[in-house]
Motif scaffolding. Structure first.
Motif, mmCIF file in Angstrom:
data_model
loop_
_atom_site.group_PDB
_atom_site.id
_atom_site.type_symbol
_atom_site.label_atom_id
_atom_site.label_comp_id
_atom_site.label_asym_id
_atom_site.label_seq_id
_atom_site.Cartn_x
_atom_site.Cartn_y
_atom_site.Cartn_z
ATOM 1 N N ASN A 181 -5.331 2.708 -8.801
ATOM 2 C CA ASN A 181 -5.636 1.559 -10.550
ATOM 3 C C ASN A 181 -4.761 1.187 -9.973
ATOM 4 O OD1 ASN A 181 -5.274 2.089 -13.976
ATOM 5 N ND2 ASN A 181 -6.370 0.243 -12.831
ATOM 6 N N THR A 182 -4.613 -0.466 -8.954
ATOM 7 C CA THR A 182 -3.970 -1.126 -9.097
ATOM 8 C C THR A 182 -4.654 -1.788 -8.085
ATOM 9 O OG1 THR A 182 -2.389 -2.275 -7.435
ATOM 10 C CG2 THR A 182 -2.909 0.174 -6.654
ATOM 11 N N GLY A 183 -4.375 -3.822 -8.578
ATOM 12 C CA GLY A 183 -5.490 -4.528 -7.739
ATOM 13 C C GLY A 183 -5.239 -4.920 -6.164
ATOM 14 N N LEU A 184 -4.148 -4.449 -6.256
ATOM 15 C CA LEU A 184 -3.546 -4.424 -4.593
ATOM 16 C C LEU A 184 -4.503 -4.154 -3.665
ATOM 17 C CD1 LEU A 184 0.085 -4.285 -4.691
ATOM 18 C CD2 LEU A 184 -0.859 -6.328 -3.854
ATOM 19 N N LEU A 185 -5.117 -2.939 -3.827
ATOM 20 C CA LEU A 185 -6.331 -2.312 -2.943
ATOM 21 C C LEU A 185 -7.282 -2.721 -2.233
ATOM 22 C CD1 LEU A 185 -5.414 0.491 -2.681
ATOM 23 C CD2 LEU A 185 -7.468 1.634 -4.529
ATOM 24 N N GLY A 186 -8.151 -3.975 -3.318
ATOM 25 C CA GLY A 186 -8.652 -4.738 -2.467
ATOM 26 C C GLY A 186 -7.954 -5.777 -1.785
ATOM 27 N N PRO A 187 -7.405 -7.121 -2.129
ATOM 28 C CA PRO A 187 -6.643 -7.158 -0.529
ATOM 29 C C PRO A 187 -6.535 -6.343 0.580
ATOM 30 C CG PRO A 187 -5.837 -8.002 -2.962
ATOM 31 C CD PRO A 187 -6.529 -6.997 -3.048
ATOM 32 N N LEU A 188 -5.948 -5.621 0.308
ATOM 33 C CA LEU A 188 -5.263 -4.602 1.634
ATOM 34 C C LEU A 188 -6.660 -4.199 2.190
ATOM 35 C CD1 LEU A 188 -3.470 -2.948 2.749
ATOM 36 C CD2 LEU A 188 -3.524 -0.696 0.829
ATOM 37 N N PHE A 189 -7.754 -3.507 1.682
ATOM 38 C CA PHE A 189 -8.932 -2.716 2.175
ATOM 39 C C PHE A 189 -9.562 -4.248 2.645
ATOM 40 C CE2 PHE A 189 -10.165 1.324 0.915
ATOM 41 C CZ PHE A 189 -8.916 2.301 0.811
ATOM 42 N N LEU A 190 -9.095 -5.725 1.732
ATOM 43 C CA LEU A 190 -9.452 -6.570 2.839
ATOM 44 C C LEU A 190 -9.504 -7.135 4.071
ATOM 45 C CD1 LEU A 190 -12.229 -9.391 3.060
ATOM 46 C CD2 LEU A 190 -10.713 -10.513 1.096
ATOM 47 N N VAL A 191 -8.187 -7.301 4.012
ATOM 48 C CA VAL A 191 -6.767 -7.503 5.347
ATOM 49 C C VAL A 191 -7.685 -6.243 6.404
ATOM 50 C CG1 VAL A 191 -4.791 -7.978 5.625
ATOM 51 C CG2 VAL A 191 -5.592 -8.429 3.633
ATOM 52 N N SER A 192 -7.518 -5.215 6.036
ATOM 53 C CA SER A 192 -8.026 -3.850 6.925
ATOM 54 C C SER A 192 -9.712 -4.466 7.134
ATOM 55 C CB SER A 192 -7.537 -2.643 6.100
ATOM 56 O OG SER A 192 -7.902 -1.637 7.033
ATOM 57 N N GLY A 193 -9.760 -4.083 7.165
ATOM 58 C CA GLY A 193 -11.382 -4.869 7.150
ATOM 59 C C GLY A 193 -11.424 -6.288 8.362
ATOM 60 N N ILE A 228 1.569 -6.295 1.879
ATOM 61 C CA ILE A 228 0.677 -5.378 1.039
ATOM 62 C C ILE A 228 0.639 -3.892 0.957
ATOM 63 C CG2 ILE A 228 -2.133 -5.277 -0.090
ATOM 64 C CD1 ILE A 228 -2.726 -7.459 1.928
ATOM 65 N N VAL A 229 0.967 -3.378 1.987
ATOM 66 C CA VAL A 229 1.665 -2.120 1.454
ATOM 67 C C VAL A 229 2.688 -1.564 1.381
ATOM 68 C CG1 VAL A 229 2.117 0.143 2.878
ATOM 69 C CG2 VAL A 229 -0.218 -1.232 3.689
ATOM 70 N N ALA A 230 3.261 -2.150 1.896
ATOM 71 C CA ALA A 230 4.528 -2.702 1.558
ATOM 72 C C ALA A 230 4.569 -2.703 -0.435
ATOM 73 C CB ALA A 230 5.933 -3.461 1.897
ATOM 74 N N LEU A 231 4.317 -3.849 -0.891
ATOM 75 C CA LEU A 231 3.961 -3.957 -3.081
ATOM 76 C C LEU A 231 2.723 -3.144 -3.067
ATOM 77 C CD1 LEU A 231 2.502 -7.198 -2.188
ATOM 78 C CD2 LEU A 231 5.273 -7.284 -2.946
#
Lengths: 330, 180
Positions: A181-193, A228-231
């Motif tokens: 439940n954190t908005g960071l997961l979207g950017p994390l998955f996008l950058v990882s992709g 992003i992982v650190a955040l």
């Protein structure tokens, strides 16, 4: 002491004793969905930047992988469904509050656009394949797509970003699962992709200039991913009790080795160092290792996110129920 | 929205599990699956202990995250009430609703494959009857009714007695109340 235990048998698989509703099928789908986003994004970007000389593989041949990779992912997604015959129900409605519904419709957009990307570069990328169509009516389609190749690439970019980011938003929208439940997961998955996409190009492109370009791009993406992982860790470890419980699983708990060893070290830091060495041309012999590690790391991230996330919860009862007892009744 | 609530008196509940059996019988819930369950919560330090029994099930939340997350509309609020149902003919078995439920109240039906859960026995409620668990309870610690009606038994109890709901901090606005 405060202890809460179930005193009637609640043995609902796959909810009890620990929630495991989503397995490798979903991790593979999220990984391949992100990879597809990366493939679409970079083939379109290189075409729009006129990098035909520097990155011919990305411009002309890469896009063919998008529908193949995505179809594999869709296949594992289908395997996960428990009520398979009703899969068409995704397409009899649009549910504006459900990220999964957005995802289902994004996939409907992705397929034709990847197909158009392939057709618009088929003659330059796969002349043998295109020659089969010489003199036939479909050849006219190829010519039309070629003329429209820039608008097609422009359309591919936002759709690729939507595909990459939705896989993360999908999980982050579950308020019942504190780890997700954190908005960071979207950017994390996008950058990882995008990073796995760049790694794939660095792995299979032949031209040195293209390998070098995507090694550089991937290094930048890995750095972004590390931030992003650190955040994400800051976010979890400054949260409320359910978030703190989730953070403890990564910081000393049972997912520590997987998260720090397999994802952060093997999947991000080591490939970043290898890529840095490669950019300075000191470690050519290991050129293949970095992209392979990035791809593995991308998958490990999805496995950790799916497995750990669904186990995190607001309510956790002890249960002494043993399903083997039921079998003895027979 | 018509607002149904279940009220359970934890001071009367002895944790016998009859509600669980009543549910399985009434709704023909297959072996090994359960729509409701009983929790024993113990607090304190020996010999100063207190025990609370709670019969638990779907909370038929007013803010039902399972309904919001369902990609096909299979999970829905029944006839403009807070009763949450699953339409098996719309359910793909994607399990998003299971992940969305903070109370872990949903299950995968076997052998069907669609998602199943407590229905507040809406087929009985429709006929003016109580849910099976409520009507069976041998200590009469369970109550069911309309919160919209200020003179209903459930409204009356919640006015008179101290109560709690489970994990209100999730924001789901649950509708199973526990008298304490």
């Amino acid at each position: 002491m405060h202890e809460e235990i179930l005193i009637t048998a609640r043995s609902n698989p796959p909810v009890d004793p620990v929630m495991h509703i989503w397995g490798w099928e979903i991790s593979v789908y999220l990984f391949l969905g992100g990879l597809t986003a990366g493939i679409m994004f970079f083939s379109a970007l290189m075409l729009l930047l006129n990098r035909d000389e520097e990155a011919p593989f990305s411009v002309n041949r890469l896009s063919l992988l998008a529908p193949v990779v995505l179809s594999l992912g869709m296949a594992t997604l289908f395997l996960d469904l428990e009520h398979k015959l009703f899969v068409w129900r995704f397409y009899t409605t649009f549910e504006p509050t459900s990220p999964m519904s957005y995802g289902a419709w994004i996939l409907v957009l992705v397929y034709p656009i990847t197909l158009l990307q392939v057709l618009s570069t088929l003659r330059s990328g796969y002349p043998l394949l295109a020659s089969l169509l010489t003199g036939t009516r479909p050849e006219r389609v190829l010519l039309v797509c070629e003329r429209w190749r820039r608008p097609i690439a422009w359309a591919a970019i936002p759709v690729a970003v939507a595909l990459g980011i939705y896989t993360g938003i999908l999980l982050s929208a579950f308020s019942a699962r504190p780890f997700w439940n954190t908005g960071l997961l979207g950017p994390l998955f996008l950058v990882s992709g995008l990073s796995t996409g760049a790694a794939l190009i660095a792995l299979i492109a032949r031209r040195h200039s293209e390998k070098r370009l995507f090694t550089l791009i991937d290094a930048g993406l890995i750095l972004t991913e590390l931030v992003i992982v650190a955040l994400l860790l800051v976010n979890l470890s400054t949260g409320a009790q359910p978030q703190l419980d989730a953070a403890a699983r990564l910081l000393g708990g049972d997912y520590t080795a997987w998260f720090w060893g397999a994802f952060v070290a093997l999947g991000l830091l080591i490939p970043l160092l290898l890529e840095a060495a490669e950019i300075r041309a000191t470690l050519r012999s290991l050129a293949l290792l970095a992209p392979v590690l990035v791809l593995v790391g991308g998958y490990v991230l999805r496995v950790i996110a799916v497995d750990l996330g669904q186990e995190t919860t607001w309510i956790d009862y002890g249960s002494e129920f043993n399903t083997e007892l039921l079998e003895r009744l027979h | 929205m018509t607002h149904y609530a279940m009220v359970i008196d934890t001071r009367l509940c002895i944790g016998c599990g009859d509600c669980v059996i009543a549910c399985k019988t009434e709704n023909k819930v297959p072996e090994g699956l359960n729509r409701d369950w009983v929790v024993e919560a113990t607090r304190g330090t020996y010999p100063d202990l207190s025990t609370e029994f709670r019969s638990e099930r779907c909370n038929h939340c007013s803010h039902a995250t399972c309904v919001y997350m369902c990609p096909t509309g299979a999970s829905h609020h029944w006839k403009d009430t807070n009763i949450v149902l699953v339409d098996p003919n719309k359910c793909t078995g994607c399990k998003a609703c299971i992940a969305a439920c903070p109370y872990d109240a949903r299950l995968v039906m076997h052998p069907g494959g669609y998602i199943d859960k407590c229905t507040f026995c809406h087929h009985r409620v429709e006929k003016g009857l109580d849910p099976a668990c409520v009507s069976t309870c041998p200590t009469r610690c369970m109550y069911f009714g309309l919160l919209d009606d200020p003179s209903s038994e459930v409204s009356e109890l919640l006015r008179r007695r101290d109560y709690k709901v489970l994990a209100p901090e999730t924001g789901n606005r649950p509708n199973v109340y526990y008298l304490t």
